[in-house]
Design an enzyme around this catalytic site. Structure first.
Site, PDB file in Angstrom:
ATOM      1  NE  ARG A   1      62.617  38.459 -14.244  1.00  0.00           N
ATOM      2  CZ  ARG A   1      63.410  39.349 -14.820  1.00  0.00           C
ATOM      3  NH1 ARG A   1      63.383  39.535 -16.118  1.00  0.00           N
ATOM      4  NH2 ARG A   1      64.277  40.049 -14.120  1.00  0.00           N
TER       5      ARG A   1
ATOM      6  CD  GLU B   1      63.160  49.199 -10.122  1.00  0.00           C
ATOM      7  OE1 GLU B   1      63.684  49.918 -11.010  1.00  0.00           O
ATOM      8  OE2 GLU B   1      63.226  47.954 -10.136  1.00  0.00           O
TER       9      GLU B   1
ATOM     10  CD  GLU C   1      65.413  37.648 -11.508  1.00  0.00           C
ATOM     11  OE1 GLU C   1      64.310  38.072 -11.876  1.00  0.00           O
ATOM     12  OE2 GLU C   1      66.326  38.397 -11.088  1.00  0.00           O
TER      13      GLU C   1
ATOM     14  CG  ASP D   1      65.320  45.209  -4.335  1.00  0.00           C
ATOM     15  OD1 ASP D   1      65.506  44.044  -3.934  1.00  0.00           O
ATOM     16  OD2 ASP D   1      65.403  45.514  -5.545  1.00  0.00           O
TER      17      ASP D   1
HETATM   18  C1  DMJ Z   1      62.415  43.254 -11.501  1.00  0.00           C
HETATM   19  O1  DMJ Z   1      62.718  41.940 -11.827  1.00  0.00           O
HETATM   20  C2  DMJ Z   1      61.721  43.327 -10.167  1.00  0.00           C
HETATM   21  O2  DMJ Z   1      61.050  44.546 -10.051  1.00  0.00           O
HETATM   22  C3  DMJ Z   1      62.668  43.128  -9.009  1.00  0.00           C
HETATM   23  O3  DMJ Z   1      62.028  43.286  -7.764  1.00  0.00           O
HETATM   24  C4  DMJ Z   1      63.809  44.106  -9.109  1.00  0.00           C
HETATM   25  N1  DMJ Z   1      64.453  44.100 -10.385  1.00  0.00           N
HETATM   26  C5  DMJ Z   1      63.662  44.081 -11.606  1.00  0.00           C
HETATM   27  C6  DMJ Z   1      63.362  45.441 -12.202  1.00  0.00           C
HETATM   28  O4  DMJ Z   1      64.285  46.410 -12.020  1.00  0.00           O
END
Ligand code: DMJ
Length: 394
Positions: A29, A294, A25, A158
Site C-alpha cells: 500500500r 478481485e 500491507e 493468493d
Molecule cells: C488487497 O490488499 C490486495 O489485493 C491483496 O493482495 C489481497 N487483499 C486485498 C484486497 O482484497
C-alpha cells in the site's frame, strides 16, 4: 486534489513513529503507492518518501532464515513475528518483491532487491509443495513451510502466484525460475483444485486439505482469471486464457446469484444438482462484503485483452449494486455484513483503503477504451493496483 494530497505527504506523512506495522500491507500500500506516484508524476518527493519507508521496513529481514517477520516497528527499527507464532504467511513474504526490486533499481542500492530475491530463491527450492502449490505458512527460524498439506489459492497464498508471474514480467521475462514455478503451480491448480459446480457447471477453484477436496472458494481467488489472462497476453499458453474465461464467469456468478448482486467473502459450490439449489451456497459467517477488488480487477484484464463488452456490462452491474447497497449518503462507501439481505445489508461503517486503491481504479480502467491508460506492455500492477514500470517494455 493531487496538489492537496502532495501537501499532506510533505507535511504529515512522517514515518519516524514508534508503531508496529505489517511488512506486507505497508509494502503493497505505502511503498507501492509512493513508487507508483513517483513514476506517474515524476516528482522526486515521492521517491524520497519511498526510500524512507523502504529503509524502515528492512529490519523485518533480520531473522535466522532471512524469511521476514510479519511486523516491524518503523520508529525503533525492530521486528518480530505475531505474538502467538514464529511463522509468517507465505503470500506476505512472497508479495513484496515488485516493490523492493523497483526501489533498488531507482536508488541504485542493491540491498532491497537482494533481501526479497533471497526469499524467492529459497521458496523455489523448498520441499512441501504439491505440484507447485504452496502451503500457507513458513517458519522464520527454520525457513521451512509449516502446517503442511493444506492448499488454497485464497487467503494467505493468493498473491504468491500473482507475484511469480508479475516479477517475471517486471524483469523482462528473463528470470526462468519464476516462470517455472508459475507454470508448475497452474498445472497444480488444474490437477488438484479445479472442479465444476451444479447446476450451471461453473469451473471453480476449491481447496485441498490433507487429500480432501473442499468446494470452498474465497472471493480473493478471483484475482486468478486476470493473472492467467495477463500471462497468456505475455505469450504463455492459450489454455490459460481459456481457463481465465471460465473462471471470470464463475466470479461474476458469485455476484449474480446473490440477493444483493454482491459477492460474499467466501462461497461453497454445489457439486451435486439438487432441486431449487443454485451453484453458490453461502454460510452465515461468510456473508459479508468488504468492497474487495478481485473480480473487477479480472474483468479489467479480460476486457483489455478481448474487447468483449460483456465484461464491461458485468462490471457496470456490480458498480450499480455497490452504489445501491454500500454507498453512504453522507460520503464514501462501506463494508456490509449481509449480502443476502437487500432490505438491510447491515452497513459496518468501514471503508477499506483498497476500495479506492483497487476496486474503483479497476472500474475506471474497465470502462475506458484507451489502452494507453496504463499500457499493460509498459506497466505491471502490484497487488494493491499501483502500476510499476516493466524494466524492459515490449
Ligand atoms: C488487497 O490488499 C490486495 O489485493 C491483496 O493482495 C489481497 N487483499 C486485498 C484486497 O482484497
Amino acid at each position: 486534489e493531487f496538489e492537496e494530497a502532495r501537501k499532506w505527504v510533505v507535511n504529515d506523512l512522517v514515518f519516524d513513529k514508534n508503531v508496529d506495522v505489517n511488512l506486507f500491507e505497508s509494502t503493497i500500500r505505502i511503498l507501492g503507492g509512493l513508487l507508483s506516484t513517483y513514476h506517474l508524476s515524476g516528482d522526486s518527493l515521492f521517491l524520497e518518501k519511498a526510500k524512507d519507508i523502504g529503509n524502515r521496513l528492512m529490519p523485518a529481514f533480520k531473522t535466522p532464515s532471512k524469511i521476514p517477520y510479519s511486523d516491524v516497528n518503523i520508529g525503533r527499527g525492530t521486528a518480530h513475528p505475531p505474538r502467538w507464532t514464529s511463522d509468517s504467511t507465505v503470500a506476505e513474504v512472497t508479495s513484496i518483491q515488485l516493490e523492493f526490486r523497483e526501489l533498488s533499481r531507482l536508488t541504485g542500492d542493491e540491498k532491497f532487491q537482494k533481501a526479497v530475491d533471497e526469499v524467492m530463491k529459497h521458496v523455489h527450492t523448498l520441499s512441501g509443495k504439491n505440484d507447485g502449490l504452496v502451503p500457507m505458512f513458513i517458519n522464520t527460524n527454520s525457513g521451512q513451510f509449516t502446517h503442511l498439506g493444506v492448499y488454497t489459492l485464497g487467503a494467505r497464498a493468493d498473491s504468491y502466484y500473482e507475484y511469480l508471474l508479475k516479477q517475471w514480467i517486471q524483469g523482462g521475462k528473463k528470470e526462468n525460475e519464476l516462470l517455472e514455478d508459475y507454470m508448475r503451480a497452474i498445472e497444480g491448480v488444474k490437477k488438484h483444485l479445479l472442479q465444476r459446480s451444479q447446476p450451471k457447471k461453473l469451473t471453480f477453484v476449491g481447496e485441498l486439505a490433507h487429500g480432501h477436496f473442499s468446494a470452498k472458494m474465497d472471493h480473493l481467488v478471483c484475482f486468478l482469471p486476470g493473472t492467467l489472462a495477463l500471462g497468456a497476453h505475455n505469450g504463455l499458453t492459450a489454455d490459460h486464457m481459456k481457463l481465465a474465461e471460465a473462471l471470470i464467469e464463475t466470479c461474476y456468478q458469485m455476484y449474480a446469484q446473490v440477493e444483493t448482486g454482491l459477492s460474499p467473502e467466501i462461497v461453497h459450490f454445489n457439486l451435486h444438482a439438487q432441486k431449487g439449489h443454485k451453484d453458490v451456497e453461502i454460510k452465515p459467517a461468510d456473508r459479508h462484503n468488504l468492497l474487495r477488488p478481485e473480480t473487477v480487477e479480472s474483468l479489467f484484464y479480460m476486457y483489455r485483452f478481448t474487447g468483449d463488452k460483456k465484461y464491461q456490462d458485468w462490471g457496470w452491474e456490480i458498480l450499480q449494486n455497490f452504489n445501491k447497497y454500500t454507498r453512504v449518503p453522507t460520503g464514501g462507501y462501506t463494508s456490509i455484513n449481509n449480502v443476502q439481505n437487500p432490505s438491510n445489508p447491515e452497513p459496518r461503517d468501514k471503508m477499506e483503503s483498497f476500495f479506492l486503491g483497487e476496486t474503483l481504479k479497476y472500474m475506471f480502467l474497465l470502462f475506458s477504451d484507451d489502452i494507453d491508460l496504463i499500457n499493460l506492455d509498459k506497466y505491471v500492477f502490484n497487488t494493491e493496483a499501483h502500476p510499476l514500470p516493466i524494466w524492459v517494455p515490449a
